[in-house]
Design a protein around this motif. Structure first.
Motif, PDB file in Angstrom:
ATOM      1  N   ALA A   1       0.844  -1.188   0.000  1.00 30.64           N
ATOM      2  CA  ALA A   1       0.000   0.000   0.000  1.00 30.64           C
ATOM      3  C   ALA A   1       0.883   1.243   0.000  1.00 30.64           C
ATOM      4  O   ALA A   1       1.901   1.286   0.691  1.00 30.64           O
ATOM      5  N   PRO A   2       0.508   2.249  -0.758  1.00 32.37           N
ATOM      6  CA  PRO A   2       1.313   3.466  -0.798  1.00 32.37           C
ATOM      7  C   PRO A   2       1.267   4.206   0.540  1.00 32.37           C
ATOM      8  O   PRO A   2       0.278   4.127   1.276  1.00 32.37           O
ATOM      9  N   GLU A   3       2.338   4.914   0.839  1.00 34.28           N
ATOM     10  CA  GLU A   3       2.390   5.726   2.049  1.00 34.28           C
ATOM     11  C   GLU A   3       1.373   6.854   1.926  1.00 34.28           C
ATOM     12  O   GLU A   3       1.203   7.424   0.850  1.00 34.28           O
ATOM     13  N   PRO A   4       0.697   7.203   3.028  1.00 33.53           N
ATOM     14  CA  PRO A   4      -0.232   8.337   2.951  1.00 33.53           C
ATOM     15  C   PRO A   4       0.549   9.636   2.730  1.00 33.53           C
ATOM     16  O   PRO A   4       1.680   9.775   3.184  1.00 33.53           O
ATOM     17  N   SER A   5      -0.090  10.566   2.040  1.00 36.80           N
ATOM     18  CA  SER A   5       0.551  11.853   1.787  1.00 36.80           C
ATOM     19  C   SER A   5       0.675  12.622   3.099  1.00 36.80           C
ATOM     20  O   SER A   5       0.032  12.299   4.102  1.00 36.80           O
ATOM     21  N   ILE A   6       1.487  13.657   3.102  1.00 33.22           N
ATOM     22  CA  ILE A   6       1.649  14.468   4.312  1.00 33.22           C
ATOM     23  C   ILE A   6       0.324  15.101   4.710  1.00 33.22           C
ATOM     24  O   ILE A   6       0.013  15.220   5.897  1.00 33.22           O
ATOM     25  N   GLU A   7      -0.482  15.472   3.723  1.00 28.59           N
ATOM     26  CA  GLU A   7      -1.801  16.047   4.019  1.00 28.59           C
ATOM     27  C   GLU A   7      -2.687  15.030   4.730  1.00 28.59           C
ATOM     28  O   GLU A   7      -3.391  15.360   5.685  1.00 28.59           O
ATOM     29  N   GLU A   8      -2.661  13.785   4.253  1.00 31.86           N
ATOM     30  CA  GLU A   8      -3.460  12.727   4.890  1.00 31.86           C
ATOM     31  C   GLU A   8      -2.956  12.438   6.302  1.00 31.86           C
ATOM     32  O   GLU A   8      -3.752  12.202   7.218  1.00 31.86           O
ATOM     33  N   GLN A   9      -1.656  12.472   6.499  1.00 30.81           N
ATOM     34  CA  GLN A   9      -1.095  12.248   7.834  1.00 30.81           C
ATOM     35  C   GLN A   9      -1.514  13.352   8.793  1.00 30.81           C
ATOM     36  O   GLN A   9      -1.867  13.086   9.944  1.00 30.81           O
ATOM     37  N   ILE A  10      -1.473  14.596   8.327  1.00 34.48           N
ATOM     38  CA  ILE A  10      -1.877  15.729   9.175  1.00 34.48           C
ATOM     39  C   ILE A  10      -3.351  15.628   9.520  1.00 34.48           C
ATOM     40  O   ILE A  10      -3.747  15.840  10.680  1.00 34.48           O
ATOM     41  N   LEU A  11      -4.195  15.299   8.537  1.00 32.37           N
ATOM     42  CA  LEU A  11      -5.624  15.162   8.780  1.00 32.37           C
ATOM     43  C   LEU A  11      -5.908  14.062   9.798  1.00 32.37           C
ATOM     44  O   LEU A  11      -6.705  14.241  10.728  1.00 32.37           O
ATOM     45  N   THR A  12      -5.238  12.930   9.676  1.00 28.80           N
ATOM     46  CA  THR A  12      -5.416  11.819  10.618  1.00 28.80           C
ATOM     47  C   THR A  12      -4.982  12.234  12.016  1.00 28.80           C
ATOM     48  O   THR A  12      -5.679  11.966  13.001  1.00 28.80           O
ATOM     49  N   GLU A  13      -3.851  12.904  12.126  1.00 32.66           N
ATOM     50  CA  GLU A  13      -3.365  13.358  13.438  1.00 32.66           C
ATOM     51  C   GLU A  13      -4.310  14.389  14.034  1.00 32.66           C
ATOM     52  O   GLU A  13      -4.592  14.358  15.238  1.00 32.66           O
ATOM     53  N   THR A  14      -4.845  15.281  13.217  1.00 30.32           N
ATOM     54  CA  THR A  14      -5.787  16.299  13.708  1.00 30.32           C
ATOM     55  C   THR A  14      -7.053  15.638  14.240  1.00 30.32           C
ATOM     56  O   THR A  14      -7.561  16.007  15.306  1.00 30.32           O
ATOM     57  N   LYS A  15      -7.572  14.658  13.502  1.00 29.29           N
ATOM     58  CA  LYS A  15      -8.772  13.944  13.967  1.00 29.29           C
ATOM     59  C   LYS A  15      -8.491  13.225  15.282  1.00 29.29           C
ATOM     60  O   LYS A  15      -9.313  13.243  16.203  1.00 29.29           O
TER      61      LYS A  15
END
Length: 69
Positions: free
Chosen positions: A43-57
């Motif tokens: 599976a591809p690594e999540p983008s930095i935007e996706e990582q930030i969104l996950t951490e924010t949630k």
């Protein structure tokens, strides 16, 4: 000088035997022959935007749990 003496397949490997004198094997290289059933999709690594969104949630859920919101 090193030259390829012979090349063949055996037990799912490609085997190359090299020679320095044209007669005896000086060294052997074995390469695994892979087919499609041996390749695992990663599976591809999540983008930095996706990582930030996950951490924010995650931080929002923790804040809500700690403050009783």
């Amino acid at each position: 000088m090193v030259e390829l003496l012979r090349k063949y397949e055996e037990n799912g490997e490609q085997i190359e035997e090299y020679t320095r004198d044209g007669e005896t094997v000086s060294h052997t290289v074995r390469t695994l022959i892979m087919d499609d059933s041996m390749i695992e999709e990663v599976a591809p690594e999540p983008s930095i935007e996706e990582q930030i969104l996950t951490e924010t949630k995650y931080q929002t859920v923790l804040l809500e749990m700690n403050t009783g919101l």
